[in-house]
Write a protein that holds these residues in place. Structure first.
Motif, PDB file in Angstrom:
ATOM      1  N   LYS A   1     -14.193  -0.332   9.310  1.00  0.00           N
ATOM      2  CA  LYS A   1     -13.039   0.337   8.706  1.00  0.00           C
ATOM      3  C   LYS A   1     -13.060   1.813   9.082  1.00  0.00           C
ATOM      4  O   LYS A   1     -14.132   2.421   9.172  1.00  0.00           O
ATOM      5  N   PRO A   2     -11.884   2.404   9.273  1.00  0.00           N
ATOM      6  CA  PRO A   2     -11.849   3.831   9.611  1.00  0.00           C
ATOM      7  C   PRO A   2     -12.518   4.672   8.518  1.00  0.00           C
ATOM      8  O   PRO A   2     -12.333   4.392   7.342  1.00  0.00           O
ATOM      9  N   ILE A   3     -13.273   5.656   8.915  1.00  0.00           N
ATOM     10  CA  ILE A   3     -13.860   6.591   7.956  1.00  0.00           C
ATOM     11  C   ILE A   3     -12.779   7.623   7.602  1.00  0.00           C
ATOM     12  O   ILE A   3     -12.115   8.152   8.499  1.00  0.00           O
ATOM     13  N   PRO A   4     -12.573   7.869   6.296  1.00  0.00           N
ATOM     14  CA  PRO A   4     -11.442   8.706   5.888  1.00  0.00           C
ATOM     15  C   PRO A   4     -11.363  10.036   6.650  1.00  0.00           C
ATOM     16  O   PRO A   4     -12.365  10.755   6.734  1.00  0.00           O
ATOM     17  N   PHE A   5     -10.203  10.283   7.189  1.00  0.00           N
ATOM     18  CA  PHE A   5      -9.824  11.549   7.832  1.00  0.00           C
ATOM     19  C   PHE A   5     -10.489  11.826   9.183  1.00  0.00           C
ATOM     20  O   PHE A   5     -10.227  12.864   9.789  1.00  0.00           O
ATOM     21  N   ALA A   6     -11.310  10.909   9.674  1.00  0.00           N
ATOM     22  CA  ALA A   6     -11.969  11.167  10.962  1.00  0.00           C
ATOM     23  C   ALA A   6     -10.920  11.377  12.062  1.00  0.00           C
ATOM     24  O   ALA A   6     -10.948  12.395  12.769  1.00  0.00           O
ATOM     25  N   ILE A   7     -10.016  10.422  12.196  1.00  0.00           N
ATOM     26  CA  ILE A   7      -9.020  10.501  13.265  1.00  0.00           C
ATOM     27  C   ILE A   7      -8.122  11.720  13.050  1.00  0.00           C
ATOM     28  O   ILE A   7      -7.837  12.466  13.996  1.00  0.00           O
ATOM     29  N   GLU A   8      -7.710  11.933  11.819  1.00  0.00           N
ATOM     30  CA  GLU A   8      -6.803  13.057  11.521  1.00  0.00           C
ATOM     31  C   GLU A   8      -7.456  14.384  11.884  1.00  0.00           C
ATOM     32  O   GLU A   8      -6.816  15.259  12.480  1.00  0.00           O
TER      33      GLU A   8
ATOM     34  N   GLU B   1      -6.859   5.340  20.563  1.00  0.00           N
ATOM     35  CA  GLU B   1      -5.573   5.658  21.219  1.00  0.00           C
ATOM     36  C   GLU B   1      -4.408   5.054  20.452  1.00  0.00           C
ATOM     37  O   GLU B   1      -3.337   5.660  20.381  1.00  0.00           O
ATOM     38  N   SER B   2      -4.608   3.890  19.848  1.00  0.00           N
ATOM     39  CA  SER B   2      -3.518   3.279  19.072  1.00  0.00           C
ATOM     40  C   SER B   2      -3.205   4.117  17.835  1.00  0.00           C
ATOM     41  O   SER B   2      -2.166   3.966  17.215  1.00  0.00           O
ATOM     42  N   ARG B   3      -4.118   5.019  17.471  1.00  0.00           N
ATOM     43  CA  ARG B   3      -3.893   5.923  16.343  1.00  0.00           C
ATOM     44  C   ARG B   3      -3.585   7.341  16.809  1.00  0.00           C
ATOM     45  O   ARG B   3      -3.644   8.289  16.041  1.00  0.00           O
ATOM     46  N   GLY B   4      -3.316   7.458  18.089  1.00  0.00           N
ATOM     47  CA  GLY B   4      -2.857   8.751  18.621  1.00  0.00           C
ATOM     48  C   GLY B   4      -3.966   9.697  19.036  1.00  0.00           C
ATOM     49  O   GLY B   4      -3.723  10.865  19.305  1.00  0.00           O
ATOM     50  N   LEU B   5      -5.205   9.199  19.072  1.00  0.00           N
ATOM     51  CA  LEU B   5      -6.331  10.058  19.461  1.00  0.00           C
ATOM     52  C   LEU B   5      -6.806   9.672  20.853  1.00  0.00           C
ATOM     53  O   LEU B   5      -7.307   8.573  21.074  1.00  0.00           O
ATOM     54  N   LYS B   6      -6.636  10.584  21.791  1.00  0.00           N
ATOM     55  CA  LYS B   6      -7.030  10.331  23.175  1.00  0.00           C
ATOM     56  C   LYS B   6      -8.124  11.331  23.544  1.00  0.00           C
ATOM     57  O   LYS B   6      -7.915  12.543  23.478  1.00  0.00           O
ATOM     58  N   PHE B   7      -9.286  10.820  23.912  1.00  0.00           N
ATOM     59  CA  PHE B   7     -10.401  11.694  24.280  1.00  0.00           C
ATOM     60  C   PHE B   7     -10.245  12.182  25.718  1.00  0.00           C
ATOM     61  O   PHE B   7      -9.658  11.496  26.555  1.00  0.00           O
ATOM     62  N   TYR B   8     -10.839  13.328  25.984  1.00  0.00           N
ATOM     63  CA  TYR B   8     -10.820  13.874  27.341  1.00  0.00           C
ATOM     64  C   TYR B   8     -11.641  12.993  28.277  1.00  0.00           C
ATOM     65  O   TYR B   8     -11.256  12.744  29.426  1.00  0.00           O
ATOM     66  N   ALA B   9     -12.766  12.510  27.786  1.00  0.00           N
ATOM     67  CA  ALA B   9     -13.645  11.654  28.594  1.00  0.00           C
ATOM     68  C   ALA B   9     -14.445  10.760  27.657  1.00  0.00           C
ATOM     69  O   ALA B   9     -14.509  11.011  26.449  1.00  0.00           O
ATOM     70  N   HIS B  10     -15.023   9.712  28.227  1.00  0.00           N
ATOM     71  CA  HIS B  10     -15.809   8.757  27.437  1.00  0.00           C
ATOM     72  C   HIS B  10     -17.195   8.610  28.063  1.00  0.00           C
ATOM     73  O   HIS B  10     -17.299   8.155  29.210  1.00  0.00           O
ATOM     74  N   ASN B  11     -18.207   9.031  27.349  1.00  0.00           N
ATOM     75  CA  ASN B  11     -19.599   8.960  27.837  1.00  0.00           C
ATOM     76  C   ASN B  11     -19.790   9.707  29.169  1.00  0.00           C
ATOM     77  O   ASN B  11     -20.698   9.387  29.940  1.00  0.00           O
TER      78      ASN B  11
END
Ligand SMILES: [Mg+2]
Length: 149
Positions: free
Chosen positions: A21-28, A60-70
């Protein structure tokens, strides 16, 4: 700043290899740090292959796109089987010593630049004098709820 962020136990509850489950406010908070504060976010996780892609899709489905992954940058070439620490100014990880702060507090720490525990009291005093935004109030509400009043 470059901020490396863990996934399992940090952005979502630890249910690896499933997605918790998403941890509160992490994505925001992460979106705010990226869009409003201009920080560079790197997803830094033990996940790879399909499991990594699941995490990327979740964000990404929640609007968060990282610059790079690992990786330090998107087209960095890493030899297979190579494990090493990526270079970041700040690491956000549930395995931090002391555990993971509430995301409201993480936001305050990074925004203030007071990225050291001994500066938290100073930060607290300064923040009390400033207008408190929604995330800060949420962070405080969570802190109070934890303390039980
Ligand atoms: Mg973790």
């Amino acid at each position: 700043m470059i901020i490396a962020v863990d996934f399992d136990g940090t952005i979502v509850e630890h249910e690896y290899p499933r997605i918790g489950k998403p941890i509160p406010f992490a994505i925001e908070v992460l979106k705010k740090l990226q869009e409003e504060e201009g920080h560079t976010l790197i997803l830094w996780t033990m996940r790879e292959g399909k499991l990594l892609q699941d995490a990327i899709n979740f964000c990404e489905s929640r609007g968060l796109k990282f610059y790079a992954h690992n990786k330090n940058y998107p087209d960095e070439i890493i030899e297979e089987g190579t494990i090493r620490k990526i270079s970041a100014d700040i690491y956000i990880d549930d395995r931090n010593i002391g555990g993971l702060f509430d995301w409201g507090i993480i936001y305050r720490i990074i925004k203030s630049g007071a990225n050291r525990i001994e500066n938290l009291d100073m930060l607290e005093n300064r923040m009390q004098k400033e207008n408190k935004n929604w995330f800060i109030r949420m962070g405080e509400a969570l802190e109070k709820a934890k303390r039980g009043y």
